[in-house]
Enzyme design. Sequence first.
Site, PDB file in Angstrom:
ATOM      1  CB  SER A   1     -60.998  59.933  68.365  1.00 40.66           C
ATOM      2  OG  SER A   1     -60.510  61.008  67.179  1.00 40.66           O
TER       3      SER A   1
ATOM      4  CE  LYS B   1     -60.304  64.413  67.658  1.00 40.01           C
ATOM      5  NZ  LYS B   1     -61.443  63.928  67.228  1.00 40.01           N
TER       6      LYS B   1
ATOM      7  CE1 TYR C   1     -56.155  66.120  65.803  1.00 41.18           C
ATOM      8  CE2 TYR C   1     -56.690  66.409  64.262  1.00 41.18           C
ATOM      9  CZ  TYR C   1     -56.989  65.838  64.667  1.00 41.18           C
ATOM     10  OH  TYR C   1     -58.398  64.299  64.975  1.00 41.18           O
TER      11      TYR C   1
ATOM     12  CE1 TYR D   1     -64.921  60.498  67.798  1.00 39.19           C
ATOM     13  CE2 TYR D   1     -65.111  57.805  66.326  1.00 39.19           C
ATOM     14  CZ  TYR D   1     -64.027  58.072  67.005  1.00 39.19           C
ATOM     15  OH  TYR D   1     -62.943  58.170  67.177  1.00 39.19           O
TER      16      TYR D   1
ATOM     17  CB  VAL E   1     -61.224  56.260  62.700  1.00 43.71           C
ATOM     18  CG1 VAL E   1     -62.030  56.981  62.287  1.00 43.71           C
ATOM     19  CG2 VAL E   1     -59.499  57.424  62.815  1.00 43.71           C
TER      20      VAL E   1
HETATM   21  N1  GLN Z   1     -56.420  61.701  63.115  1.00 42.54           N
HETATM   22  C1  GLN Z   1     -58.247  60.903  62.588  1.00 42.54           C
HETATM   23  C2  GLN Z   1     -59.140  62.551  61.727  1.00 42.54           C
HETATM   24  O1  GLN Z   1     -58.541  63.473  62.210  1.00 42.54           O
HETATM   25  C3  GLN Z   1     -58.778  61.736  64.482  1.00 42.54           C
HETATM   26  C4  GLN Z   1     -60.539  60.997  63.870  1.00 42.54           C
HETATM   27  C5  GLN Z   1     -60.502  59.229  64.924  1.00 42.54           C
HETATM   28  O2  GLN Z   1     -60.332  58.638  65.298  1.00 42.54           O
HETATM   29  N2  GLN Z   1     -62.104  59.594  65.174  1.00 42.54           N
HETATM   30  O3  GLN Z   1     -59.319  62.175  60.946  1.00 42.54           O
END
Ligand code: GLN
Length: 311
Positions: free
Chosen positions: A64, A67, A192, A244, A262
């Site tokens: 993430s 992003k 993505y 988050y 994550v």
């Molecule tokens: N690739 C992960 C997903 O889309 C990224 C989510 C994350 O790092 N929170 O679920």
Amino acid sequence: MQNFQQRLIQIIEEKRSWTQRGQVAKYIPELSKANPNILGIAMIDLTGQIFTAGDIDYEFTIQSISKVITLALTLMDSGEEVVFGKIGKEPTGDPFNSIIKLETLRPGRPLNPMINAGAIAVTSLIQGRDVSERFARITNLIQKLTGKEEVRIDHSVYLSEKQTGHRNRALAYFMLNEQVINGDVEDVLDLYFRQCSIMLTVADLARIGTVLANNGRSNETGEVIIPGRIARIIKTFMVTCGMYNSSGEFAIDVGIPAKSGVGGGILAAVPGKWGIGVIGPALDEKGNSIAGSQVLQVLSRELNLSMFTSG
Ligand code: GLN
């Protein structure tokens, strides 16, 4: 500063036991192979001085944290009006991969660019002829931000998520239906999943952090890599949505703009002061590095880094 370097090593060793209290991400099968005991940090100040401790050579997928990069790129490509015409600016209080508000809120658009739905919509706006050209534009920006000659992905993590990322697929198709996304959804998802599988180290994250901390300007060359206003927007999202549905708690306990992934990474930027990268693949129940968050909490207290205190 010799003392600070020693203190940093001490903090990592003190907090390493926290890695036992978390778990590595399992919903992407390949991520479950990560070593949960890893903990490392790099901090770079705006004069370029670097301090490191723990497992600093470990390469991990940024997940993430990507992003932040894609949001910068689309804001530079298309401007605020286009991007925020499709994606909101508000925190959700829901888990990062939640679907519920896409349908219950009207219009059916994602609440912010730091949750999966918002990030997938952001990725759909990246310009380029095909997926590989668009991906090259993401990696080019990362190269500029980190000074790396080559940016690679972890192929097994990429394939693992491509095969199992049905929730993200659901979000994307829902947004196609709502006309938040146009075009080929599978291409958007492919891009993505690639961006999430980019591998970096804590020092790379810290370098990205210094550019954000320095209002989008490289502290080494003085080049504007991200316009100041966009750097500000990104840091603001990092505060309100970057951790988050723990973003509120993190703002109180740490008070530093930060974005987690994550894979266990955290990118943090202390405005005017520091770029910080942390890795600790064992996560808390919200999906943030459990020991990494603890390390940032100690640093914030000891160096007085919270944006919300003065003096
Ligand atoms: N690739 C992960 C997903 O889309 C990224 C989510 C994350 O790092 N929170 O679920």
